[in-house]
Design a protein around this motif. Structure first.
Motif, PDB file in Angstrom:
ATOM      1  N   GLU A  22      33.250  52.438  34.448  1.00 12.41           N
ATOM      2  CA  GLU A  22      33.863  52.070  35.723  1.00 12.41           C
ATOM      3  C   GLU A  22      34.845  50.927  35.515  1.00 12.41           C
ATOM      4  OE1 GLU A  22      30.882  51.083  38.640  1.00 12.41           O
ATOM      5  OE2 GLU A  22      29.821  49.743  37.285  1.00 12.41           O
ATOM      6  N   ALA A  23      35.865  50.965  36.344  1.00 10.93           N
ATOM      7  CA  ALA A  23      36.932  49.967  36.223  1.00 10.93           C
ATOM      8  C   ALA A  23      37.245  49.397  37.597  1.00 10.93           C
ATOM      9  CB  ALA A  23      38.180  50.609  35.628  1.00 10.93           C
ATOM     10  N   LEU A  24      37.408  48.074  37.606  1.00 12.48           N
ATOM     11  CA  LEU A  24      37.795  47.387  38.833  1.00 12.48           C
ATOM     12  C   LEU A  24      39.181  46.794  38.613  1.00 12.48           C
ATOM     13  CD1 LEU A  24      36.941  46.213  41.661  1.00 12.48           C
ATOM     14  CD2 LEU A  24      36.127  44.195  40.411  1.00 12.48           C
ATOM     15  N   LEU A  25      40.091  47.173  39.484  1.00 17.10           N
ATOM     16  CA  LEU A  25      41.443  46.637  39.424  1.00 17.10           C
ATOM     17  C   LEU A  25      41.466  45.336  40.224  1.00 17.10           C
ATOM     18  CD1 LEU A  25      44.281  47.579  38.421  1.00 17.10           C
ATOM     19  CD2 LEU A  25      44.487  48.886  40.553  1.00 17.10           C
ATOM     20  N   ILE A  26      42.065  44.293  39.643  1.00 12.35           N
ATOM     21  CA  ILE A  26      42.213  43.034  40.379  1.00 12.35           C
ATOM     22  C   ILE A  26      43.710  42.754  40.486  1.00 12.35           C
ATOM     23  CG2 ILE A  26      41.533  40.610  40.540  1.00 12.35           C
ATOM     24  CD1 ILE A  26      39.371  41.210  38.401  1.00 12.35           C
ATOM     25  N   GLU A  27      44.231  42.776  41.692  1.00  9.51           N
ATOM     26  CA  GLU A  27      45.652  42.624  42.012  1.00  9.51           C
ATOM     27  C   GLU A  27      46.441  43.887  41.621  1.00  9.51           C
ATOM     28  OE1 GLU A  27      45.607  40.024  43.819  1.00  9.51           O
ATOM     29  OE2 GLU A  27      45.662  38.125  42.723  1.00  9.51           O
ATOM     30  N   CYS A  28      47.547  44.077  42.333  1.00 10.89           N
ATOM     31  CA  CYS A  28      48.405  45.239  42.040  1.00 10.89           C
ATOM     32  C   CYS A  28      49.873  44.835  42.225  1.00 10.89           C
ATOM     33  CB  CYS A  28      48.019  46.434  42.902  1.00 10.89           C
ATOM     34  SG  CYS A  28      48.022  46.095  44.676  1.00 10.89           S
ATOM     35  N   VAL A  46      38.072  54.337  38.475  1.00  8.50           N
ATOM     36  CA  VAL A  46      38.456  53.122  39.213  1.00  8.50           C
ATOM     37  C   VAL A  46      37.665  53.056  40.520  1.00  8.50           C
ATOM     38  CG1 VAL A  46      40.330  51.786  40.225  1.00  8.50           C
ATOM     39  CG2 VAL A  46      40.765  53.239  38.235  1.00  8.50           C
ATOM     40  N   VAL A  47      36.819  52.037  40.637  1.00 13.67           N
ATOM     41  CA  VAL A  47      35.945  51.950  41.807  1.00 13.67           C
ATOM     42  C   VAL A  47      36.624  51.235  42.978  1.00 13.67           C
ATOM     43  CG1 VAL A  47      33.762  52.179  40.581  1.00 13.67           C
ATOM     44  CG2 VAL A  47      34.822  49.917  40.772  1.00 13.67           C
ATOM     45  N   GLY A  48      37.680  50.465  42.701  1.00 18.74           N
ATOM     46  CA  GLY A  48      38.366  49.776  43.781  1.00 18.74           C
ATOM     47  C   GLY A  48      39.391  48.797  43.249  1.00 18.74           C
ATOM     48  N   CYS A  49      40.118  48.205  44.188  1.00 24.35           N
ATOM     49  CA  CYS A  49      41.145  47.211  43.833  1.00 24.35           C
ATOM     50  C   CYS A  49      41.007  46.012  44.758  1.00 24.35           C
ATOM     51  CB  CYS A  49      42.535  47.844  43.965  1.00 24.35           C
ATOM     52  SG  CYS A  49      43.899  46.682  43.712  1.00 24.35           S
ATOM     53  N   LEU A  50      40.843  44.827  44.158  1.00 23.76           N
ATOM     54  CA  LEU A  50      40.794  43.583  44.927  1.00 23.76           C
ATOM     55  C   LEU A  50      42.200  42.997  44.997  1.00 23.76           C
ATOM     56  CD1 LEU A  50      37.774  41.829  43.127  1.00 23.76           C
ATOM     57  CD2 LEU A  50      37.700  43.021  45.329  1.00 23.76           C
ATOM     58  N   VAL A  51      42.587  42.492  46.160  1.00 21.01           N
ATOM     59  CA  VAL A  51      43.892  41.830  46.275  1.00 21.01           C
ATOM     60  C   VAL A  51      43.685  40.459  46.922  1.00 21.01           C
ATOM     61  CG1 VAL A  51      46.201  41.956  47.294  1.00 21.01           C
ATOM     62  CG2 VAL A  51      45.104  44.044  46.438  1.00 21.01           C
ATOM     63  N   THR A  52      44.190  39.405  46.286  1.00 22.15           N
ATOM     64  CA  THR A  52      43.943  38.041  46.787  1.00 22.15           C
ATOM     65  C   THR A  52      44.795  37.683  48.000  1.00 22.15           C
ATOM     66  OG1 THR A  52      45.578  37.133  45.231  1.00 22.15           O
ATOM     67  CG2 THR A  52      43.252  37.109  44.531  1.00 22.15           C
ATOM     68  N   HIS A  53      46.087  38.124  47.971  1.00 15.74           N
ATOM     69  CA  HIS A  53      46.984  37.774  49.090  1.00 15.74           C
ATOM     70  C   HIS A  53      48.240  38.634  49.022  1.00 15.74           C
ATOM     71  CE1 HIS A  53      48.581  35.308  45.842  1.00 15.74           C
ATOM     72  NE2 HIS A  53      49.670  35.042  46.556  1.00 15.74           N
ATOM     73  N   GLU A  54      49.095  38.490  50.034  1.00 12.23           N
ATOM     74  CA  GLU A  54      50.174  39.454  50.259  1.00 12.23           C
ATOM     75  C   GLU A  54      51.417  39.270  49.394  1.00 12.23           C
ATOM     76  OE1 GLU A  54      49.131  37.156  52.362  1.00 12.23           O
ATOM     77  OE2 GLU A  54      50.779  36.204  53.480  1.00 12.23           O
ATOM     78  N   HIS A  55      51.548  38.187  48.658  1.00 14.82           N
ATOM     79  CA  HIS A  55      52.781  37.988  47.895  1.00 14.82           C
ATOM     80  C   HIS A  55      53.003  39.142  46.919  1.00 14.82           C
ATOM     81  CE1 HIS A  55      52.605  33.398  48.791  1.00 14.82           C
ATOM     82  NE2 HIS A  55      53.116  34.097  49.786  1.00 14.82           N
TER      83      HIS A  55
END
Ligand SMILES: [Zn+2]
Ligand SMILES: [Zn+2]
Length: 247
Positions: A22-28, A46-55
């Motif tokens: 399993e892979a977790l994407l952090i930021e895109c 890919v189990v999901g993608c975390l995004v910290t903020h909109e920039h």
């Protein structure tokens, strides 16, 4: 577990925690093709993608990631600012201090200080990498985290360099103040590390180094001198083992 750096810095941020199953994407914050290539075009794990903020350097491909069928996790403020007032079922709104689960990753979001709508940091827990902190685009962190095993942390700029370049007579004080308000200096990064119990930490990975306002070698050395830990400055394409235990 491996940490894979697709890209880091203001040019774009995207990271993967991948244990093969399993892979977790952090930021895109990169072109979607860079994300696809880094995943070898296999999106099933890919189990999901975390995004910290909109920039853009963190969220550029948020739409395309959802179009690949990947669930994205971000704050309501982040979704609103990236034009997601109309809800997609791939959109998962999270708030500070919320605990949630993506596959076998247990995650807690927490608020950070940045010039964005509702920016977050993440504490990520998985049997393979233990407790992993992801902290970027903030000028301060009001929380400490017990029992960390791996740390991914912004070290954006050196105050000395900023003061030299954007000091009182440079006419660029606005820029200087924005950087100071929104990003982690090397000193703040070190203070954050000092405030936490690092006994069980295996890796400290420095991310989001400014191209022009940082000095990679000096940053790594100073953080190593402070912590005695394995310290790495993230670069595009870096793969590093993230284990819970040292071996
Ligand atoms: Zn950024
Ligand atoms: Zn930002």
């Amino acid at each position: 577990m491996k940490l894979k750096v697709i890209s880091t810095g203001s040019i774009g941020n995207a990271y993967i925690l991948d244990n093969g199953n399993e892979a977790l994407l952090i930021e895109c914050g990169v072109n979607i093709m860079d994300i696809k290539k880094a995943l070898n075009f296999d999106f099933s794990k890919v189990v999901g993608c975390l995004v910290t903020h909109e920039h853009n350097d963190h969220a550029k491909s948020i739409n395309e990631v959802m179009k690949l069928g990947i669930d994205v996790y971000a704050s309501g403020g982040t979704f609103a600012k990236t034009g997601h007032s109309i809800k997609s079922h791939k959109q998962n709104e999270i708030v500070s201090k919320q605990n949630f689960r993506i596959g076998n990753f247990k995650i807690m979001a927490f608020d950070v200080q940045h010039d964005a709508a509702e920016p977050l940091g993440f504490l990520i827990d998985h049997a393979d990498c233990g407790k992993t902190l992801f902290l970027t685009d903030t000028n301060y962190c009001k929380y400490t985290f017990p029992g960390l095993n791996n740390i991914i942390i912004e070290a954006n700029f050196s105050k000395e360099i900023i003061d030299r370049k954007f000091g009182a007579d440079s006419g660029k004080e606005f820029l200087r103040n924005r950087i100071l308000r929104s990003h982690f200096s090397l000193d703040n990064c070190k203070d954050m590390l000092k405030a936490n119990d690092l006994t069980a930490v295996n890796n400290i990975v420095l991310i989001h180094l400014s191209d022009s306002n940082s000095n990679e070698k000096q940053f790594v050395k100073e953080v190593y001198d402070l912590t005695g830990k394995n310290v790495t400055a993230a670069v595009k394409g870096l793969h590093i083992d993230f284990h819970k235990t040292p071996f």
